[in-house]
Write an enzyme that holds these catalytic residues in place. Structure first.
Site, PDB file in Angstrom:
ATOM      1  N   GLN A 144      -1.581  -5.971   6.022  1.00 58.63           N
ATOM      2  CA  GLN A 144      -2.184  -4.954   4.985  1.00 58.63           C
ATOM      3  C   GLN A 144      -3.518  -4.991   5.237  1.00 58.63           C
ATOM      4  OE1 GLN A 144      -0.097  -5.574   0.917  1.00 58.63           O
ATOM      5  NE2 GLN A 144       0.007  -7.501   1.846  1.00 58.63           N
ATOM      6  N   ASN A 145      -4.113  -5.855   6.258  1.00 59.33           N
ATOM      7  CA  ASN A 145      -5.574  -5.867   6.231  1.00 59.33           C
ATOM      8  C   ASN A 145      -6.048  -4.936   7.415  1.00 59.33           C
ATOM      9  OD1 ASN A 145      -5.182  -7.975   4.509  1.00 59.33           O
ATOM     10  ND2 ASN A 145      -5.333  -9.758   6.137  1.00 59.33           N
TER      11      ASN A 145
ATOM     12  N   ASP B 194      -9.188  -5.288   8.958  1.00 58.83           N
ATOM     13  CA  ASP B 194     -10.346  -5.937   9.403  1.00 58.83           C
ATOM     14  C   ASP B 194     -10.283  -6.585  10.763  1.00 58.83           C
ATOM     15  OD1 ASP B 194      -9.539  -8.992   7.404  1.00 58.83           O
ATOM     16  OD2 ASP B 194      -8.767  -8.285   9.516  1.00 58.83           O
TER      17      ASP B 194
ATOM     18  N   HIS C 281      -1.899  -0.492   6.693  1.00 52.94           N
ATOM     19  CA  HIS C 281      -2.955   0.338   6.140  1.00 52.94           C
ATOM     20  C   HIS C 281      -4.109   0.715   7.034  1.00 52.94           C
ATOM     21  CE1 HIS C 281      -1.873  -1.925   2.171  1.00 52.94           C
ATOM     22  NE2 HIS C 281      -1.055  -0.974   2.440  1.00 52.94           N
TER      23      HIS C 281
ATOM     24  N   CYS D 246     -12.619  12.271  12.667  1.00 55.53           N
ATOM     25  CA  CYS D 246     -13.367  13.569  12.389  1.00 55.53           C
ATOM     26  C   CYS D 246     -12.162  14.269  11.716  1.00 55.53           C
ATOM     27  CB  CYS D 246     -13.823  14.283  13.505  1.00 55.53           C
ATOM     28  SG  CYS D 246     -14.265  15.895  12.843  1.00 55.53           S
TER      29      CYS D 246
ATOM     30  N   CYS E 165     -12.043  17.768  13.740  1.00 54.10           N
ATOM     31  CA  CYS E 165     -11.463  17.966  15.221  1.00 54.10           C
ATOM     32  C   CYS E 165     -10.812  16.739  15.511  1.00 54.10           C
ATOM     33  CB  CYS E 165     -12.655  18.226  15.982  1.00 54.10           C
ATOM     34  SG  CYS E 165     -13.650  16.730  16.435  1.00 54.10           S
TER      35      CYS E 165
ATOM     36  N   GLY F 249      -0.943 -14.826   1.816  1.00 49.97           N
ATOM     37  CA  GLY F 249      -2.291 -14.199   1.317  1.00 49.97           C
ATOM     38  C   GLY F 249      -2.176 -12.917   0.642  1.00 49.97           C
TER      39      GLY F 249
END
Ligand code: APR
Length: 256
Positions: A105-106, A108, A123, A131, A134, A192
Site C-alpha cells: 500500500q506504500n 515510497d 496505491h 501531467c 498530456c 505494518g
C-alpha cells in the site's frame, strides 16, 4: 526475545519454508524504521494533516493548497528514506525463492530500492509526476517544487503525483495481481498495516478465505489480528524480520 515470540517465529519460519507461493502484504508500518511516519496512530500523519488534501476532488479544485501539503508530507520527507532491515529481508527471501509477490500500500519505492522485483503498488508510487493534460510522466526529482502547483514543462498542464488519491480507482494491474495472490498464496505475510482502508483491506481476508495461512507483524493489534491472523509476531518490522531471517535462512530447507 521472549519464549512466545521465539516459538511463533519458528512456526512462521516453518510455514514459510514449506509454502509454494508466499505473498507479503505491506503497509506504512514497514517503513516507519526508515523514518517515514505512518498515517494512523499517535504519531500518524493524519493527526497532523487533514486527509481531505489527498482527496482527488479537493486536489482538482484547489491544487495549490493540496500540493503544499503533498510536498510537506511526501517530498520533503521521502527523499532521505532508505530501505530498513525488514525491506532487505524481503528482498533476500525473493532471491532465495521464498517470496513470490509483494502487494504494497506504500508509495515510497523502498521495496524496489531494497531489491525486490515482483512488487505491485496498490496505491501507486510517489517517484513520478504525471501531467493531467498530456499524460507525460516526469521523475519527481526533475520538477522544481518551489513553485506550486507544478506545471508540465511541455504543455503547462497540472502535474499530479503518480499515487492514488482518496476517491480514485485502484490501478488495474496491482488490483488483479492482489486478487490473484489472494487466490493462490499458501502464506500471506502482513507487515505494518491497520487494515483500515478499502479496498486494500479486503485482500488479506480473501487470502484467508482461500486457505492461506496469515502471519502478521505489527507492534500493535490491527483489524486483522483477532479476525484472520494465524501467527501474530508482535514487534517492530525491522526487529522481527531480522529474527525471522536468522531462523529462515540458517535452517536447512526441509527435504519434503
Ligand atoms: N513495524 C511494523 N508495524 C508498525 C511499526 C513498525 N515499526 N510502527 C507502526 N506500525 C504499524 C501500526 O501499528 C499500524 O498498524 O503500522 C500500521 C500503520 O497503519 P497506517 O498508518 O494506517 O498504514 P496503512 O495500514 O498502510 O494505511 C493504508 O491508508 O492513508 C492511506 O493510502 C494510505 O496506504 C495508506 C493506507
Amino acid at each position: 526475545m521472549n519464549n512466545t515470540l521465539k516459538k511463533s517465529i519458528q512456526e512462521a519460519a516453518s510455514l514459510l519454508q514449506k509454502s509454494r507461493f508466499t505473498t507479503a502484504f505491506t503497509g506504512a508500518g514497514i517503513s516507519v524504521e526508515s523514518g517515514i511516519p505512518p498515517f494512523r496512530g499517535e504519531e500518524g500523519l493524519w493527526s497532523k494533516y487533514d486527509p481531505r488534501y489527498l482527496e482527488i476532488s479537493f486536489f482538482l479544485s484547489r491544487p495549490e493548497e493540496s500540493w503544499q501539503v503533498i510536498k510537506q508530507i511526501f517530498y520533503d520527507f521521502f527523499g532521505k528514506a532508505a530501505p530498513n532491515r525488514a525491506h532487505l529481508v524481503l528482498a533476500e527471501m525473493e532471491r532465495r525463492g521464498m517470496l513470490h509477490r509483494i502487494i504494497t500500500q506504500n508509495i515510497d519505492n523502498l521495496h524496489q530500492e531494497a531489491g525486490n522485483t515482483r512488487v505491485y503498488e496498490f496505491h501507486g508510487n510517489s517517484m513520478k509526476l504525471v501531467c493531467l493534460a498530456c499524460s507525460r510522466e516526469f521523475p519527481y526529482g526533475k520538477i522544481n517544487l518551489d513553485h506550486l502547483p507544478p506545471r508540465c514543462p511541455d504543455c503547462q498542464g497540472l502535474l499530479k503525483p503518480d499515487f492514488i488519491f482518496f476517491g480514485e480507482a485502484i490501478p488495474q494491474e496491482p488490483l488483479a495481481a492482489a486478487y490473484d495472490a489472494a487466490d493462490k498464496s499458501d502464506v500471506f505475510l502482513i507487515i505494518g498495516s491497520t487494515g483500515e482502508v478499502m479496498p486494500a483491506n479486503q485482500i488479506p481476508p480473501l487470502a484467508k478465505q482461500n486457505g492461506a495461512k496469515i502471519i502478521e507483524i505489527n507492534p500493535e493489534e490491527s483489524n486483522y489480528t483477532r479476525r484472520i491472523t494465524d501467527i501474530f509476531l508482535q514487534g517492530k518490522a525491522g526487529e522481527v524480520m531480522s529474527m525471522l531471517a536468522e531462523t529462515l535462512f540458517s535452517t536447512p530447507l526441509d527435504d519434503n
